[in-house]
Design an enzyme around this catalytic site. Structure first.
Site, PDB file in Angstrom:
ATOM      1  N   TYR A 113       8.057  24.857  -0.772  1.00 36.78           N
ATOM      2  CA  TYR A 113       8.555  25.863  -1.712  1.00 36.78           C
ATOM      3  C   TYR A 113       8.014  27.221  -1.304  1.00 36.78           C
ATOM      4  CZ  TYR A 113       4.552  27.330  -4.595  1.00 36.78           C
ATOM      5  OH  TYR A 113       3.391  27.915  -5.049  1.00 36.78           O
ATOM      6  N   PHE A 205      -0.175  24.434 -11.418  1.00 33.47           N
ATOM      7  CA  PHE A 205       0.358  23.242 -10.743  1.00 33.47           C
ATOM      8  C   PHE A 205      -0.145  23.146  -9.307  1.00 33.47           C
ATOM      9  CE2 PHE A 205       3.586  21.423  -7.969  1.00 33.47           C
ATOM     10  CZ  PHE A 205       3.876  20.213  -8.583  1.00 33.47           C
ATOM     11  N   ASP A 206      -0.077  24.250  -8.554  1.00 35.15           N
ATOM     12  CA  ASP A 206      -0.506  24.259  -7.157  1.00 35.15           C
ATOM     13  C   ASP A 206      -1.958  23.823  -7.016  1.00 35.15           C
ATOM     14  OD1 ASP A 206       1.642  26.170  -7.692  1.00 35.15           O
ATOM     15  OD2 ASP A 206       1.505  26.695  -5.585  1.00 35.15           O
ATOM     16  N   THR A 207      -2.813  24.459  -7.826  1.00 33.18           N
ATOM     17  CA  THR A 207      -4.244  24.184  -7.738  1.00 33.18           C
ATOM     18  C   THR A 207      -4.537  22.727  -8.064  1.00 33.18           C
ATOM     19  OG1 THR A 207      -4.742  26.465  -8.382  1.00 33.18           O
ATOM     20  CG2 THR A 207      -6.507  24.847  -8.597  1.00 33.18           C
TER      21      THR A 207
END
Length: 450
Positions: A113, A205-207
């Site tokens: 993404y 979310f990424d972390t």
């Protein structure tokens, strides 16, 4: 913290075949919310770049997060005009929610993404996904904080980004350098195992995904990027930072209490070169040295406290002998469990007896040092005695470690097999047992027979 069932342990990483027929190898998701101004420019530029530089089939997925402007219409138009583009509409906001939805349903083996503003130079896209295609890595992230990254942005964003990553390193002991760069990729099998464990649906979310992957021992590849800040970004820094800190607290608490089933993410036995039995190569030496030093430091402190206590009612030799005896028993037990990973009661008495032999060597060194001190000084002070004892213990430490490793707790292949976790042994592919470098007979491997 989510604990829904996941697909189980991960398969071995393998290079994707060059002739992957019928299915895009890469699915690039572009999450958007009210981005009618930048959407067409972003998608067309990304499509042109992939068409020109990417050697595999690809797909671009526009994930609309409940936009209220013309974004859904433009996304639909792009999907109709460009065969490699599709559009997905979500009725709720949240970048993490969009990525979870698209990645969970995608049939591409590599998922990525990027932000719609294309702040990251697209020349980093192929280096980002190449380690995933080759089977080298499980996840890949773009890093703006790498030394070789070239970044143009204001001081406020620079401070927030670096401060956030310092918080992650201090609180969650992370090792990746940039959690929030909007430029990431993951293998599909890894995503399907990780996503059921990720709770956040927004910017954290990424972390959360990266922390879980790192704690599970998955390989994260970092790519230095060229990045130019978007002055028109709609990200609310204060609100995002607050949500991120809440997420750090939640994940940290889950890790501390052991409520995350990270064993689901184990690779099959044999996928890690550390699983192999290779002659003349020490196994786990660095880890054992760290464990031995930690146990040794605590044992030395314990020994000195005991010596000081015994010295109040006994002579120096008697106090030294008693303190060394008690601390040696504790030291052997701690090294047995923590440094060399020996579990159960098997060999416990023998290990303690051998540990006492090692103690005798230490006693000879320390007692000899005290005797030499008393001969030289007559009546040395307490601080001088302690200094001599510390020096003597340091001299005995190297010999103690070598004796423990080579004699008391030898690293025998048979013992390695018995001590390995059951789920790793059970997951080992049967065909690998015969191909392992250390196998010399066709007899069944006890690790796969258990």
């Amino acid at each position: 913290m989510r604990t829904e069932p996941s697909p189980g342990t991960l398969p071995a990483r393998e290079h994707l075949p060059a002739g992957w027929a019928g299915t895009p190898v890469l699915d690039v998701v572009v999450p958007v919310y009210n981005e009618e101004k930048d959407l067409q420019r972003c998608v067309r530029r990304l499509h042109e770049h992939l068409t020109r530089t990417f050697p595999y089939a690809f797909r671009i997925t526009v994930a609309d997060n409940a936009s209220t402007d013309g974004t859904p219409h433009l996304a639909g138009e792009l999907a109709r005009r460009i065969p490699e583009v599709r559009s997905v509409r979500l009725e709720q906001k949240g970048r993490g929610r969009a990525l979870r939805t698209v990645w969970s349903a995608s049939d591409a083996p590599v998922l990525a993404y990027m932000d719609v503003d294309l702040s990251t130079d697209l020349n980093a896209l192929l280096p980002l996904v190449a380690p995933l295609i080759s089977g080298h890595s499980d996840l890949a992230i773009g890093s703006r904080l790498s030394r070789s990254a070239r970044v143009v942005r204001g001081p406020k964003r620079e401070f927030v980004s670096r401060a956030y990553n310092l918080i992650l390193r201090g609180s969650l002991q992370t090792r990746f350098s940039d959690a929030q760069c909007g430029f990431k990729a993951v293998r599909r099998d890894v995503a399907r195992a990780l996503l059921p464990l990720v709770e956040d649906g927004g910017w954290f979310f990424d972390t959360e995904l990266l922390v879980l992957a790192e704690r599970a021992g998955l390989r994260i590849h970092e790519v230095p990027v060229d990045w130019v800040d978007d002055p028109d970004s709609t990200v609310r820094i204060v609100r995002t930072a607050t949500e991120d800190l809440k997420g750090v607290w939640r994940v940290g608490r889950a890790l501390a209490t052991g409520t995350l089933p990270l064993d689901r993410l184990a690779r099959p036995f044999g996928d890690d070169p550390r699983d192999r039995d290779i002659e003349d190569v020490p196994r786990g030496l660095a880890r054992q040295l760290v464990g031995f030093c930690a146990v040794g430091a605590l044992s030395t402190l314990f020994y000195l406290l005991l010596y000081s206590g015994f010295r109040t009612f006994a002579g120096s030799q008697a106090a030294n002998g008693l303190a060394l005896l008690v601390s040696a028993v504790a030291n052997t037990a701690a090294n047995r469990r923590l440094t060399f990973g020996v579990r159960g009661r098997g060999g416990l008495v023998r290990h303690q007896a051998q540990g006492l032999v090692v103690l005798a060597i230490g006693l000879a060194l320390t007692s000899g040092s005290l005797a030499a001190l008393n001969t030289a000084s007559g009546d040395p002070g307490h601080s001088t005695e302690l200094a001599v004892l510390v020096a003597a213990n340091l001299a005995a430490t190297v010999l103690r470690f070598l004796l423990l490793r080579a004699w008391v707790f030898p690293d025998r292949p048979a013992h390695r097999a018995a001590d390995r976790p059951a789920h790793r042994a059970a997951d080992r592919p049967a065909h690998r047992a015969a191909d392992r470098p250390g196998d010399r007979t066709s007899a069944p491997d006890p690790r796969t027979a258990r």
